[in-house]
Motif scaffolding. Sequence first.
Motif, short mmCIF file in Angstrom:
data_model
loop_
_atom_site.label_atom_id
_atom_site.label_comp_id
_atom_site.label_asym_id
_atom_site.label_seq_id
_atom_site.Cartn_x
_atom_site.Cartn_y
_atom_site.Cartn_z
N LEU A 262 0.84 -1.20 0.00
CA LEU A 262 0.00 0.00 0.00
C LEU A 262 0.87 1.24 0.00
O LEU A 262 1.79 1.38 0.81
CB LEU A 262 -0.90 0.00 1.23
CG LEU A 262 -1.89 1.17 1.34
CD1 LEU A 262 -2.92 1.13 0.22
CD2 LEU A 262 -2.60 1.14 2.69
N SER A 263 0.58 2.16 -0.90
CA SER A 263 1.41 3.35 -1.07
C SER A 263 0.55 4.55 -1.42
O SER A 263 -0.46 4.42 -2.12
CB SER A 263 2.45 3.10 -2.18
OG SER A 263 3.19 4.26 -2.47
N CYS A 264 0.96 5.72 -0.93
CA CYS A 264 0.19 6.95 -1.24
C CYS A 264 1.15 8.13 -1.35
O CYS A 264 1.04 9.11 -0.64
CB CYS A 264 -0.86 7.20 -0.16
SG CYS A 264 -0.33 6.86 1.52
N ARG A 265 2.12 8.02 -2.26
CA ARG A 265 3.21 8.99 -2.36
C ARG A 265 3.03 10.06 -3.43
O ARG A 265 3.74 11.06 -3.42
CB ARG A 265 4.53 8.25 -2.62
CG ARG A 265 4.90 7.29 -1.50
CD ARG A 265 6.17 6.52 -1.81
NE ARG A 265 6.50 5.59 -0.74
CZ ARG A 265 7.55 4.77 -0.75
NH1 ARG A 265 8.38 4.77 -1.79
NH2 ARG A 265 7.76 3.96 0.27
N TRP A 266 2.14 9.85 -4.38
CA TRP A 266 2.02 10.81 -5.49
C TRP A 266 1.32 12.08 -5.02
O TRP A 266 0.45 12.06 -4.16
CB TRP A 266 1.22 10.20 -6.64
CG TRP A 266 1.82 8.95 -7.19
CD1 TRP A 266 1.26 7.70 -7.14
CD2 TRP A 266 3.07 8.79 -7.85
NE1 TRP A 266 2.10 6.78 -7.74
CE2 TRP A 266 3.21 7.42 -8.19
CE3 TRP A 266 4.09 9.68 -8.20
CZ2 TRP A 266 4.33 6.92 -8.86
CZ3 TRP A 266 5.22 9.18 -8.87
CH2 TRP A 266 5.32 7.82 -9.19
N THR A 267 1.68 13.18 -5.63
CA THR A 267 1.00 14.45 -5.36
C THR A 267 -0.35 14.48 -6.08
O THR A 267 -0.54 13.76 -7.06
CB THR A 267 1.84 15.64 -5.84
OG1 THR A 267 2.10 15.49 -7.24
CG2 THR A 267 3.17 15.70 -5.10
N PRO A 268 -1.30 15.30 -5.60
CA PRO A 268 -2.56 15.45 -6.35
C PRO A 268 -2.28 15.89 -7.78
O PRO A 268 -1.35 16.67 -8.03
CB PRO A 268 -3.31 16.53 -5.55
CG PRO A 268 -2.77 16.41 -4.17
CD PRO A 268 -1.32 16.07 -4.34
#
Length: 390
Positions: free
Chosen positions: A187-193
């Motif tokens: 699980l990853s959430c590193r990108w910018t909007p």
Amino acid sequence: MSDNQLGSDTGTWYGALPVRAGFSGLTDTSAYQPIPTDWFLAVSDIVGSTDLLKSGHYKTVNTIGASVLAALMNAVGHRVFPSQFGGDGAVAAFGPADRAAVAQALAAISRWAWDEFEIDLRVAIVPVEDVRNAGLDVSVARHSASPNVDYTMFAGGGVSWAEREMKTGNSAIERAAPGVVPDLTGLSCRWTPIPSVAGSIVSLVVSANKDADPKVLSQVLKDLLTILDQLVDGGHPIPSEGPGYQWPPEGLTLEAKASLGTKSLAKRKMELLFETFIAWIFFKTGMKAGGFDARHYVKTTGRNADFRKFEDGLKITVDCSPAVKGQIIDCLDKAEKSGCLTYGLFEQEAALLTCIVPTVMEDDHFHYVDGAEGGYAMAASQLKAKLAAT
């Protein structure tokens, strides 16, 4: 071989289904195969997600929704199974051999959401047999987002029914005991909007009305997709060069909470700061090392994203121009007035990506798209308000 025998092995039955490249063909119910009757639906959603989104907890809501799929993937050893991300929750389908592992994973992820965020994540396992006894069905198709990954499309009304059952408390899975943690590896959430280029990011949820003529509904959805074809790459919200990356990443704390293990939050954040700094250097410079090509990975991320899907109706998040948005509304308003469907539409300035990356060395990583200000959940809230008013 009977449906029940096929259903005993989730990966065998689902893995044998054809993978369809054309999205518009999925408006036709003949593209879908009924799930074996002895299977189960795993459903989940966040209680009070609309209020959380209005309070600005967009990334947290999306992370918890995607965490359900990460936990299930790890629970069954990354065998293929039908699944779909819904913004504030997820749905998946499994054969009976996987039921115990799925139940444990759902209980653990519900506990994690509560312990780490004080967010109540509802989870349930609903027998497909119950869906069919209620006069509905669950059928699936596999859609190829790219040569690397495919995503599940659902039809038949059964998923929506199972979600309603869950909200009444039927088939609920109790939260695991304190101290139980899910395996959220990947699980990853590193990108910018990702900001809109065309005008705005539009999240749309379209639901078929109970007595809608399937042929009429299919034609409306085809007309809608034809309208969307006017947009660059069908409205794909991720640019061809891929999403943006910054250091430290906005989702650092969320990822740390997802990968704590037995470590303290502070220690895990320090580890991730180092890991993400190295990643930032690779993405910034385009360096290659050990077979990892950062620029190829970023481009693959966009190609693999699930910006459009079917789940008892249509769900899309697209980068949309004002002119095309007007055509979408005109098309759906006419269909809604005819009694064919009900829809909700929500606009925002950017899109969000939440990801499951088993390994950066392969191209089969999953990227779930939503609007950056609540997207699907806010559109669904509008849709529910319309239904309540009828």
